[in-house]
Write a protein that holds these residues in place. Structure first.
Motif, PDB file in Angstrom:
ATOM      1  N   GLY A 188       0.764  11.948  -1.422  1.00  0.00           N
ATOM      2  CA  GLY A 188      -0.227  11.654  -0.399  1.00  0.00           C
ATOM      3  C   GLY A 188      -0.307  10.194  -0.015  1.00  0.00           C
ATOM      4  N   LEU A 189       0.757   9.423  -0.260  1.00  0.00           N
ATOM      5  CA  LEU A 189       0.799   8.004   0.060  1.00  0.00           C
ATOM      6  C   LEU A 189       1.934   7.731   1.026  1.00  0.00           C
ATOM      7  CD1 LEU A 189       0.333   6.615  -3.579  1.00  0.00           C
ATOM      8  CD2 LEU A 189      -1.417   6.722  -1.800  1.00  0.00           C
ATOM      9  N   ALA A 190       2.005   6.502   1.482  1.00  0.00           N
ATOM     10  CA  ALA A 190       3.100   6.043   2.330  1.00  0.00           C
ATOM     11  C   ALA A 190       3.726   4.814   1.691  1.00  0.00           C
ATOM     12  CB  ALA A 190       2.607   5.709   3.739  1.00  0.00           C
ATOM     13  N   VAL A 191       5.046   4.681   1.802  1.00  0.00           N
ATOM     14  CA  VAL A 191       5.748   3.580   1.148  1.00  0.00           C
ATOM     15  C   VAL A 191       5.420   2.253   1.826  1.00  0.00           C
ATOM     16  CG1 VAL A 191       7.979   2.668   0.442  1.00  0.00           C
ATOM     17  CG2 VAL A 191       7.596   5.141   0.466  1.00  0.00           C
ATOM     18  N   ARG A 192       5.677   2.172   3.129  1.00  0.00           N
ATOM     19  CA  ARG A 192       5.336   1.029   3.969  1.00  0.00           C
ATOM     20  C   ARG A 192       6.142  -0.231   3.654  1.00  0.00           C
ATOM     21  NH1 ARG A 192      -1.145   0.703   4.352  1.00  0.00           N
ATOM     22  NH2 ARG A 192      -0.594  -0.402   6.285  1.00  0.00           N
ATOM     23  N   THR A 193       7.150  -0.135   2.794  1.00  0.00           N
ATOM     24  CA  THR A 193       8.004  -1.293   2.492  1.00  0.00           C
ATOM     25  C   THR A 193       9.480  -0.915   2.562  1.00  0.00           C
ATOM     26  OG1 THR A 193       7.737  -0.830   0.120  1.00  0.00           O
ATOM     27  CG2 THR A 193       6.313  -2.525   1.091  1.00  0.00           C
ATOM     28  N   ILE A 194       9.831  -0.008   3.504  1.00  0.00           N
ATOM     29  CA  ILE A 194      11.245   0.334   3.685  1.00  0.00           C
ATOM     30  C   ILE A 194      11.865  -0.811   4.477  1.00  0.00           C
ATOM     31  CG2 ILE A 194      12.888   2.058   4.469  1.00  0.00           C
ATOM     32  CD1 ILE A 194      11.000   3.063   2.343  1.00  0.00           C
ATOM     33  N   ARG A 214       9.002  11.446  -3.133  1.00  0.00           N
ATOM     34  CA  ARG A 214       8.033  11.395  -4.237  1.00  0.00           C
ATOM     35  C   ARG A 214       6.718  10.754  -3.782  1.00  0.00           C
ATOM     36  NH1 ARG A 214       4.531  11.654  -7.036  1.00  0.00           N
ATOM     37  NH2 ARG A 214       4.323  11.245  -9.275  1.00  0.00           N
ATOM     38  N   VAL A 215       6.788   9.706  -2.981  1.00  0.00           N
ATOM     39  CA  VAL A 215       5.582   9.023  -2.521  1.00  0.00           C
ATOM     40  C   VAL A 215       4.813   9.903  -1.545  1.00  0.00           C
ATOM     41  CG1 VAL A 215       4.717   7.022  -1.263  1.00  0.00           C
ATOM     42  CG2 VAL A 215       6.573   6.745  -2.914  1.00  0.00           C
ATOM     43  N   HIS A 216       5.528  10.531  -0.606  1.00  0.00           N
ATOM     44  CA  HIS A 216       4.852  11.378   0.385  1.00  0.00           C
ATOM     45  C   HIS A 216       4.185  12.571  -0.281  1.00  0.00           C
ATOM     46  CE1 HIS A 216       7.183   9.812   4.163  1.00  0.00           C
ATOM     47  NE2 HIS A 216       6.603   8.852   3.468  1.00  0.00           N
ATOM     48  N   GLU A 217       4.812  13.123  -1.296  1.00  0.00           N
ATOM     49  CA  GLU A 217       4.200  14.245  -2.001  1.00  0.00           C
ATOM     50  C   GLU A 217       2.919  13.834  -2.717  1.00  0.00           C
ATOM     51  OE1 GLU A 217       7.259  15.618  -4.546  1.00  0.00           O
ATOM     52  OE2 GLU A 217       8.212  16.904  -3.026  1.00  0.00           O
ATOM     53  N   HIS A 271      -8.576   1.988   7.297  1.00  0.00           N
ATOM     54  CA  HIS A 271      -8.614   3.458   7.256  1.00  0.00           C
ATOM     55  C   HIS A 271      -7.518   4.056   8.152  1.00  0.00           C
ATOM     56  CE1 HIS A 271     -12.416   3.036   5.152  1.00  0.00           C
ATOM     57  NE2 HIS A 271     -12.875   2.297   6.148  1.00  0.00           N
ATOM     58  N   LEU A 272      -6.267   3.669   7.875  1.00  0.00           N
ATOM     59  CA  LEU A 272      -5.132   4.134   8.669  1.00  0.00           C
ATOM     60  C   LEU A 272      -4.782   5.573   8.315  1.00  0.00           C
ATOM     61  CD1 LEU A 272      -2.922   0.932   8.448  1.00  0.00           C
ATOM     62  CD2 LEU A 272      -4.471   1.612  10.292  1.00  0.00           C
ATOM     63  N   ASP A 273      -4.192   6.280   9.298  1.00  0.00           N
ATOM     64  CA  ASP A 273      -3.796   7.674   9.115  1.00  0.00           C
ATOM     65  C   ASP A 273      -2.536   7.739   8.254  1.00  0.00           C
ATOM     66  OD1 ASP A 273      -3.522  10.397   9.310  1.00  0.00           O
ATOM     67  OD2 ASP A 273      -2.522  10.306  11.267  1.00  0.00           O
ATOM     68  N   VAL A 274      -2.608   8.453   7.136  1.00  0.00           N
ATOM     69  CA  VAL A 274      -1.474   8.526   6.213  1.00  0.00           C
ATOM     70  C   VAL A 274      -0.291   9.231   6.856  1.00  0.00           C
ATOM     71  CG1 VAL A 274      -0.691   9.439   3.999  1.00  0.00           C
ATOM     72  CG2 VAL A 274      -2.992   8.462   4.203  1.00  0.00           C
ATOM     73  N   VAL A 275      -0.528  10.271   7.650  1.00  0.00           N
ATOM     74  CA  VAL A 275       0.571  11.001   8.299  1.00  0.00           C
ATOM     75  C   VAL A 275       1.342  10.077   9.239  1.00  0.00           C
ATOM     76  CG1 VAL A 275       1.154  12.929   9.815  1.00  0.00           C
ATOM     77  CG2 VAL A 275      -0.659  13.191   8.098  1.00  0.00           C
ATOM     78  N   ALA A 276       0.636   9.262   9.976  1.00  0.00           N
ATOM     79  CA  ALA A 276       1.305   8.308  10.873  1.00  0.00           C
ATOM     80  C   ALA A 276       2.093   7.277  10.079  1.00  0.00           C
ATOM     81  CB  ALA A 276       0.278   7.633  11.769  1.00  0.00           C
ATOM     82  N   LEU A 277       1.535   6.842   8.948  1.00  0.00           N
ATOM     83  CA  LEU A 277       2.253   5.871   8.117  1.00  0.00           C
ATOM     84  C   LEU A 277       3.506   6.486   7.507  1.00  0.00           C
ATOM     85  CD1 LEU A 277      -0.757   4.181   6.266  1.00  0.00           C
ATOM     86  CD2 LEU A 277       0.540   3.299   8.211  1.00  0.00           C
ATOM     87  N   GLN A 278       3.445   7.770   7.121  1.00  0.00           N
ATOM     88  CA  GLN A 278       4.637   8.434   6.589  1.00  0.00           C
ATOM     89  C   GLN A 278       5.700   8.585   7.676  1.00  0.00           C
ATOM     90  OE1 GLN A 278       3.167  12.106   4.941  1.00  0.00           O
ATOM     91  NE2 GLN A 278       2.352  11.131   3.087  1.00  0.00           N
ATOM     92  N   VAL A 296       1.050  -3.081  -2.004  1.00  0.00           N
ATOM     93  CA  VAL A 296       0.462  -4.307  -1.468  1.00  0.00           C
ATOM     94  C   VAL A 296      -0.198  -4.035  -0.120  1.00  0.00           C
ATOM     95  CG1 VAL A 296       0.912  -6.657  -0.692  1.00  0.00           C
ATOM     96  CG2 VAL A 296       2.083  -5.763  -2.715  1.00  0.00           C
ATOM     97  N   TRP A 297       0.519  -3.337   0.773  1.00  0.00           N
ATOM     98  CA  TRP A 297      -0.043  -3.027   2.084  1.00  0.00           C
ATOM     99  C   TRP A 297      -1.311  -2.192   1.955  1.00  0.00           C
ATOM    100  CZ3 TRP A 297       0.754  -5.447   6.358  1.00  0.00           C
ATOM    101  CH2 TRP A 297       1.979  -6.043   6.643  1.00  0.00           C
ATOM    102  N   ASP A 298      -1.351  -1.298   0.984  1.00  0.00           N
ATOM    103  CA  ASP A 298      -2.532  -0.441   0.829  1.00  0.00           C
ATOM    104  C   ASP A 298      -3.769  -1.253   0.505  1.00  0.00           C
ATOM    105  OD1 ASP A 298      -1.309   2.617   0.482  1.00  0.00           O
ATOM    106  OD2 ASP A 298       0.054   1.029  -0.118  1.00  0.00           O
ATOM    107  N   VAL A 299      -3.613  -2.317  -0.283  1.00  0.00           N
ATOM    108  CA  VAL A 299      -4.757  -3.166  -0.620  1.00  0.00           C
ATOM    109  C   VAL A 299      -5.134  -4.058   0.558  1.00  0.00           C
ATOM    110  CG1 VAL A 299      -5.599  -4.950  -2.193  1.00  0.00           C
ATOM    111  CG2 VAL A 299      -4.143  -3.113  -3.058  1.00  0.00           C
ATOM    112  N   LEU A 300      -4.122  -4.614   1.221  1.00  0.00           N
ATOM    113  CA  LEU A 300      -4.399  -5.548   2.315  1.00  0.00           C
ATOM    114  C   LEU A 300      -5.084  -4.871   3.500  1.00  0.00           C
ATOM    115  CD1 LEU A 300      -1.096  -7.650   2.379  1.00  0.00           C
ATOM    116  CD2 LEU A 300      -3.262  -8.206   1.274  1.00  0.00           C
ATOM    117  N   THR A 301      -4.761  -3.602   3.738  1.00  0.00           N
ATOM    118  CA  THR A 301      -5.301  -2.898   4.916  1.00  0.00           C
ATOM    119  C   THR A 301      -6.243  -1.768   4.520  1.00  0.00           C
ATOM    120  OG1 THR A 301      -3.391  -1.407   4.963  1.00  0.00           O
ATOM    121  CG2 THR A 301      -3.222  -3.454   6.223  1.00  0.00           C
TER     122      THR A 301
END
Length: 579
Positions: free
Chosen positions: A242-248, A237-240, A277-284, A268-273
């Motif tokens: 266009g975001l990354a979870v980053r808290t698995i 659901r998150v990847h669809e 301008h990190l690549d969303v595909v790499a974060l996924q 939280v990570w999205d606000v802190l970083t």
């Protein structure tokens, strides 16, 4: 579809990489959502005051379900959650009294500053607070000593607030504040009382989790697959979006119910970083790798199962204990630079487990629906009790100014019935507290049955034999009369009940009977009702005294008024106040 893998997909260059920093195992013992600290005194629940649970032999859902507890435990669990969500801190906690519409702050993290969990090398602490608008408790995660450089960093919060998924803790809003004597970032989430992290549930030593205790009989495998399916669904659901979870992470995924997991601390990570301008595909892609490490940690009961040279040993444990499917999905997720590595491929690999998860979820919904049916009729009895409270022993009937209003007419029957239901005594003179008797009587009253009962006065000098149907009519009539302000009761009610509820207030000026006669001739009852009697300057009692005084003189002329409706009204006044 299952894809064959071997260990070559695992990149040995990562062997030195420890996803958990030094001292992390100790730090992981800090729960994300747990009970408030012991310094906050919580009185124990008075379970003896609640309805006892039904023996399992008499209910169909006695064994529970993969997602739903047995009926004999469900009520107690819900009561404990309600109690936890309403616990309050002691005075002198040095927390803000109000912050951005939230009040009653209670710290949930209970560990001192050096051992707190960190976000990007920043200290983090979690509070529970109540929203002033809706009165619902929420979780506020505070990142200490964080200075927001640009307002655009809150844009990801808006995107996360649109995501609603059963396996993701909802995000509501974020703001910065100096109420804690520093510059802090606060993110608001839904609150799940009595929940715990996967680390607390499964990775603490000694083992205490369900699937750690039931590996041999397959119970642990079923729970593990349930976790995999739920977490994969949340990631999809998150990847669809266009975001990354980053808290698995085992310390950020909550166990909020029986085998129900939800990913927490999102956004939280999205606000802190935001400014990186990190690549969303790499974060996924990183999300899937962390997902694989989590599976290894759960299977081996070791948060460092893939680090510090433990990978080969962990792989052997999984091969011996779990099926080939578990090994395949874990290796696929932890592999690096696989050409087909995405969440859609993960769902193809676990497709055979989806139907089992769906079946258990639907069965759990049926069980909960059955539980709701047993509570469906509670509102009817509450309404009856509220009506009794409005009617019985009212100190003064505000419209008729009759201090004995609740002791006369239909209200007297209601009072006797109240004593019959709640104030019975045994042959030894002791109070009878029989809940079955109370529920039976109230249900018969609500249904209005023809069954007759004998009501005895407290002095035992009089008794009445009435049916539940007649008592119900009395209750409805008295309640409608009590609720009305300036209108007549329905014509179908008995004569003593249809007294005009007149709000007649005025000064103490003496008014002669002749002027009263002129006034009656010029104003009808209908006019008085429609105009709310604003033009009347005498109270009912004053009218009664005047008519009583002049009953042999002008009063007789008043009773001969040309207006029949006014005449009926005055006859009632004479009867009521001349006695």
């Amino acid at each position: 579809m299952l894809i064959q893998f071997d260990t070559q997909f695992y990149d040995d260059s990562q062997a030195h990489f420890n996803a958990y920093p030094a001292g992390y195992v100790q730090n992981m013992e800090v729960p994300f959502y747990t009970n408030p600290s012991q310094v906050y005194m919580n009185e124990p629940l008075d379970y003896h005051l609640y309805t006892p649970t039904i023996p399992s032999a008499f209910i169909s859902s006695s064994t529970g379900n993969h997602f739903v507890n047995p009926s004999s435990e469900l009520r107690q669990i819900l009561q404990e959650r309600s109690h936890t969500s309403r616990s309050a801190p002691l005075l002198g906690s040095n927390l803000p009294e109000e912050l951005q519409g939230y009040h009653t702050f209670v710290p949930i993290d209970t560990v001192s500053s050096p051992d707190r969990k960190k976000f990007f090398n920043l200290n983090s602490i979690v509070y529970r607070a109540t929203n002033s608008t809706d009165g619902i408790p929420y979780v506020l995660r505070r990142i200490e000593n964080f200075r927001l450089m640009q307002q655009a960093a809150f844009i990801p919060i808006e995107a996360w607030a649109q995501i609603r998924h059963p396996n993701i803790v909802p995000v509501y809003e974020a703001f910065t504040t100096r109420a804690f004597n520093d510059s802090s970032l606060v993110v608001v989430y839904s609150y799940y009382p009595k929940s715990q992290t996967l680390f607390d549930a499964h990775l603490k030593s000694p083992p205490s989790s369900a699937f750690s205790q039931h590996l041999q009989n397959g119970g642990g495998r079923r729970i593990l697959w349930s976790y995999i399916v739920q977490i994969a669904s949340a990631i999809k659901r998150v990847h669809e979006a266009g975001l990354a979870v980053r808290t698995i992470d085992a310390t950020k995924i909550l166990l909020t119910g029986k085998n129900r997991v939800r990913i927490g601390s999102c956004a939280v990570w999205d606000v802190l970083t935001y400014d990186q301008h990190l690549d969303v595909v790499a974060l996924q892609h990183d999300d899937l790798q962390h997902f694989g490490r989590l599976i290894f940690a759960l299977c081996c009961h070791n948060p460092q199962a893939t680090t510090n040279g433990n990978f080969q040993k962990s792989l052997e444990i999984i091969s011996k204990t779990y099926s080939h499917d578990v090994k395949s999905i874990a290796l696929f997720l932890i592999s690096k630079n696989h050409p087909h590595k995405n969440i859609s491929t993960v769902f193809e690999m676990i497709s055979s487990k989806l139907s089992m998860e769906l079946d258990d979820a639907l069965e759990g919904m049926d069980i909960l629906e059955n539980e709701m049916l047993s509570e469906l009729e509670n509102a009817r009895l509450v309404r009856l009790l509220c009506k009794f409270g409005f009617i019985n022993e009212r100190p003064e009937y505000v419209f008729a100014r009759d201090s004995r209003w609740s002791e006369t007419g239909d209200r007297y029957i209601i009072k006797l019935f109240r004593d019959y239901v709640f104030h019975q005594i045994s042959e030894h003179g002791t109070p009878v507290t029989n809940m079955s008797h109370v529920l039976t009587c109230l249900n018969k009253l609500d249904a209005g049955t023809e069954e007759k009962i004998m009501l005895v006065a407290r002095d035992e000098q009089s008794c009445l034999v009435v049916s539940y149907k007649e008592i119900k009519a009395c209750v409805e009539a008295a309640f409608r009369l009590d609720a009305s302000s300036v209108k007549f009761i329905s014509q179908a009610q008995p004569f003593p009940v249809i007294c005009p509820v007149l709000l007649l207030q005025g000064d103490d000026r003496e008014t002669s009977a002749s002027s009263l006669r002129e006034w009656v001739d010029s104003h009808t009852i209908t006019y008085l009702v429609n105009r709310c009697f604003l033009c009347v300057h005498l109270s009912l009692r004053k009218i009664g005294r005047i008519i009583k005084k002049d009953s042999h003189n002008e009063g007789k002329d008043i009773l001969n008024s040309s207006d029949s409706r006014a005449r009926v009204w005055l006859q009632y006044v004479v009867l009521q106040f001349s006695l």
